[in-house]
Design a protein around this motif. Structure first.
Motif, PDB file in Angstrom:
ATOM      1  N   ILE A  30       0.844  -1.203   0.000  1.00 36.51           N
ATOM      2  CA  ILE A  30       0.000   0.000   0.000  1.00 36.51           C
ATOM      3  C   ILE A  30       0.877   1.250   0.000  1.00 36.51           C
ATOM      4  O   ILE A  30       1.666   1.473   0.928  1.00 36.51           O
ATOM      5  N   CYS A  32       0.834   5.273   0.012  1.00 32.66           N
ATOM      6  CA  CYS A  32      -0.056   6.387   0.352  1.00 32.66           C
ATOM      7  C   CYS A  32       0.573   7.721  -0.019  1.00 32.66           C
ATOM      8  O   CYS A  32       1.785   7.919   0.152  1.00 32.66           O
ATOM      9  N   GLU A  38      -3.201   8.583   6.017  1.00 33.52           N
ATOM     10  CA  GLU A  38      -3.558   7.321   5.356  1.00 33.52           C
ATOM     11  C   GLU A  38      -2.781   6.132   5.920  1.00 33.52           C
ATOM     12  O   GLU A  38      -3.386   5.096   6.229  1.00 33.52           O
ATOM     13  N   TRP A  92      -1.542  -1.182  -4.136  1.00 29.09           N
ATOM     14  CA  TRP A  92      -2.601  -0.186  -3.960  1.00 29.09           C
ATOM     15  C   TRP A  92      -2.004   1.211  -3.827  1.00 29.09           C
ATOM     16  O   TRP A  92      -1.131   1.429  -2.989  1.00 29.09           O
ATOM     17  N   VAL A  94      -2.953   4.909  -2.812  1.00 27.72           N
ATOM     18  CA  VAL A  94      -3.967   5.680  -2.085  1.00 27.72           C
ATOM     19  C   VAL A  94      -3.617   7.158  -2.225  1.00 27.72           C
ATOM     20  O   VAL A  94      -2.568   7.593  -1.743  1.00 27.72           O
ATOM     21  N   ALA A 127      -6.861   3.684  -5.316  1.00 26.23           N
ATOM     22  CA  ALA A 127      -7.812   3.983  -4.237  1.00 26.23           C
ATOM     23  C   ALA A 127      -7.826   5.502  -4.030  1.00 26.23           C
ATOM     24  O   ALA A 127      -7.260   6.026  -3.073  1.00 26.23           O
ATOM     25  N   ILE A 133      -8.974  12.025   1.705  1.00 23.65           N
ATOM     26  CA  ILE A 133      -9.264  10.847   2.513  1.00 23.65           C
ATOM     27  C   ILE A 133     -10.318  11.127   3.578  1.00 23.65           C
ATOM     28  O   ILE A 133     -11.070  10.228   3.982  1.00 23.65           O
ATOM     29  N   THR A 212     -15.004   8.379  -3.550  1.00 24.64           N
ATOM     30  CA  THR A 212     -13.795   7.693  -3.088  1.00 24.64           C
ATOM     31  C   THR A 212     -13.842   6.216  -3.453  1.00 24.64           C
ATOM     32  O   THR A 212     -14.918   5.613  -3.475  1.00 24.64           O
ATOM     33  N   VAL A 214     -11.510   4.287  -1.771  1.00 25.66           N
ATOM     34  CA  VAL A 214     -10.787   3.713  -0.628  1.00 25.66           C
ATOM     35  C   VAL A 214     -11.566   2.531  -0.055  1.00 25.66           C
ATOM     36  O   VAL A 214     -10.983   1.597   0.499  1.00 25.66           O
TER      37      VAL A 214
END
Length: 234
Positions: A30, A32, A38, A92, A94, A127, A133, A212, A214
């Motif tokens: 992930i 971010c 995040e 991912w 973000v 995402a 966020i 979003t 997410v």
């Protein structure tokens, strides 16, 4: 001599750790945009999953705060995959719309689609949040569709947190995952986010305001949570 022996021991530890990580069946990397908000939210998933005896030896979750905007986030993800010779996993990205150009926000989605054609074992996901966020956080408390400035989302969270006796909302809260899970409603947040995306079918991420994706990552990671925590999401 002692130094060389110490180096060999360190290399052995790294090799053993790498072998252990490679045994994990499900792998999530992930990346971010921010370095605090995040990552700390997703660290909540990681903590509970690693405490789950059913999945902790099967799931690998690595989280990196990039301190970079939109296209640079996916660029960092690609570099990581290449540098570390990642052969399998879900990547991912973000990131927020904020005030960045629409072409950059939409560009990450386009880039993920192109990358996903190259290797079925490594799949990239975008995402995104438009504008930020905090919109995903808001959905834990209310269905919200007004296209307001991101400062309004922070204001909403401040008022809601104070109403609940939590105090002021901060972007780097260590317990943001627990707050949203127990004081908010992740199950409804996922439902609300899906509804907004469904209503925006045919539109680009930059055109779905607010909106979003997410929820897709939250829903994916929730599969591995302990049963008593999972119930908040399903």
């Amino acid at each position: 001599m002692a130094k060389r022996g110490g180096q060999k021991k360190e290399n052995w530890k790294k090799k053993r750790k790498q072998e252990y990580l490679e045994k994990k069946e499900f792998r999530y990397y992930i990346f971010c945009e921010g370095q605090a908000t995040e990552p700390k939210y997703f660290q909540g998933f990681k903590r509970y999953i690693e405490d789950n005896p059913i999945y902790r030896d099967m799931v690998l979750i690595e989280i990196e705060g990039c301190q970079a905007e939109t296209m640079r986030v996916i660029g960092r993800a690609e570099e990581y995959v290449s540098d570390n010779k990642i052969a399998k996993g879900e990547i991912w990205c973000v990131y927020d719309k904020d005030s960045f150009p629409s072409s950059d926000v939409n560009g990450v989605v386009q880039r993920t689609k192109a990358l996903n054609q190259k290797n079925p074992n490594i799949q990239y996901h975008a995402a995104w949040s438009n504008e930020c966020i905090e919109f995903w956080f808001m959905l834990h408390f209310a269905y919200y569709t007004s296209n307001n400035h991101r400062s309004e989302y922070v204001k909403f969270l401040n008022e809601k947190f104070q109403e609940l006796g939590i105090g002021k909302y901060e972007k780097n809260m260590n317990n943001i995952f627990e707050i949203l899970m127990k004081s908010g409603n992740p199950k409804l947040a996922i439902r609300y986010a899906k509804r907004i995306i469904e209503n925006g079918v045919g539109k680009t991420p930059a055109q779905i305001a607010p909106g979003t994706k997410v929820y897709e990552l939250a829903e994916e990671l929730a599969k591995y949570l302990p049963e008593e925590i999972q119930k908040y999401f399903y």
